[in-house]
Design a protein around this motif. Sequence first.
Motif, PDB file in Angstrom:
ATOM      1  N   ILE A 146     -33.902 -42.261 -87.099  1.00  0.00           N
ATOM      2  CA  ILE A 146     -34.710 -41.821 -85.959  1.00  0.00           C
ATOM      3  C   ILE A 146     -34.391 -42.717 -84.769  1.00  0.00           C
ATOM      4  CG2 ILE A 146     -37.039 -41.331 -85.146  1.00  0.00           C
ATOM      5  CD1 ILE A 146     -37.918 -41.364 -88.101  1.00  0.00           C
ATOM      6  N   GLN A 147     -33.984 -42.115 -83.682  1.00  0.00           N
ATOM      7  CA  GLN A 147     -33.606 -42.869 -82.486  1.00  0.00           C
ATOM      8  C   GLN A 147     -34.833 -43.070 -81.584  1.00  0.00           C
ATOM      9  OE1 GLN A 147     -31.150 -41.284 -78.872  1.00  0.00           O
ATOM     10  NE2 GLN A 147     -29.698 -41.939 -80.416  1.00  0.00           N
ATOM     11  N   HIS A 148     -35.115 -44.329 -81.245  1.00  0.00           N
ATOM     12  CA  HIS A 148     -36.239 -44.673 -80.367  1.00  0.00           C
ATOM     13  C   HIS A 148     -37.529 -43.916 -80.756  1.00  0.00           C
ATOM     14  CE1 HIS A 148     -33.520 -46.924 -77.854  1.00  0.00           C
ATOM     15  NE2 HIS A 148     -32.766 -45.862 -77.631  1.00  0.00           N
ATOM     16  N   PRO A 149     -38.009 -44.111 -81.979  1.00  0.00           N
ATOM     17  CA  PRO A 149     -39.233 -43.398 -82.384  1.00  0.00           C
ATOM     18  C   PRO A 149     -40.436 -43.800 -81.541  1.00  0.00           C
ATOM     19  CG  PRO A 149     -38.675 -45.134 -83.958  1.00  0.00           C
ATOM     20  CD  PRO A 149     -37.519 -45.021 -83.020  1.00  0.00           C
TER      21      PRO A 149
ATOM     22  N   THR B  61     -44.010 -47.898 -81.126  1.00  0.00           N
ATOM     23  CA  THR B  61     -42.632 -47.620 -80.709  1.00  0.00           C
ATOM     24  C   THR B  61     -41.685 -48.652 -81.316  1.00  0.00           C
ATOM     25  OG1 THR B  61     -42.893 -48.947 -78.690  1.00  0.00           O
ATOM     26  CG2 THR B  61     -43.361 -46.585 -78.528  1.00  0.00           C
TER      27      THR B  61
ATOM     28  N   THR C 223     -38.962 -38.229 -80.574  1.00  0.00           N
ATOM     29  CA  THR C 223     -37.698 -38.967 -80.628  1.00  0.00           C
ATOM     30  C   THR C 223     -36.600 -38.189 -79.911  1.00  0.00           C
ATOM     31  OG1 THR C 223     -35.938 -39.753 -82.116  1.00  0.00           O
ATOM     32  CG2 THR C 223     -37.284 -37.949 -82.910  1.00  0.00           C
TER      33      THR C 223
END
Length: 203
Positions: A95-98, A114, A74
């Motif tokens: 969580i950013q852009h997992p 994603t 991430t």
Amino acid sequence: MAFLQRIYKIHEYIPAPWLIAFALVICFFAFSLRQKAELANHEYDPSGFPQFYMQEVKTREFDSQGRLHYQLSTPQITHYQLNPDGPSDRDYTLIQHPDMAFYDAESAAPWLVTAETGRSEANGQLIRLLDNVLIQQQTPTQGLIQITTSELRVRASEQFAETDKAVKMRSAKGQIDAIGMDADLAQSRLQLKSQVKAVYDPR
């Protein structure tokens, strides 16, 4: 009367517009000090402020035989601690852009998951993925399998995922639409829950 006389004497040397501007500056300064005092006495909600954050994060978990179990990448995680006195079960991590990869027991190709955002809860035992969730795996028999949904609950240590939202599954063999899904990613077993509609392409 003496005060008015002083003001009159000052006015003889300083133009009236400058006196007005000076008075406004004094008033603004006093107002700012009052605002700062009020902010200092205000009890803020610590849940609105992150406890910590990290950038460019990659975590890996291995099984008892030392094989890669799953990994998470991430650009940034932000952790919120709701109780200022210490951690609790109500704390969470955004969580950013997992970008997750799960490695099953028999296939060399991992399940790739994603989403736009994620939220880790229950001391990291549960991860909620939201918005444009994509699950995919390259298989030898059906080619690339892609599953899309709007929300997915993942128990990463168990390699298990589930959702009650609409699900769309695509592969070279056709397309399946359903409501709800359970996915055992360790064994590559998928169970669609209800309203299953399939379109099969024999080519």
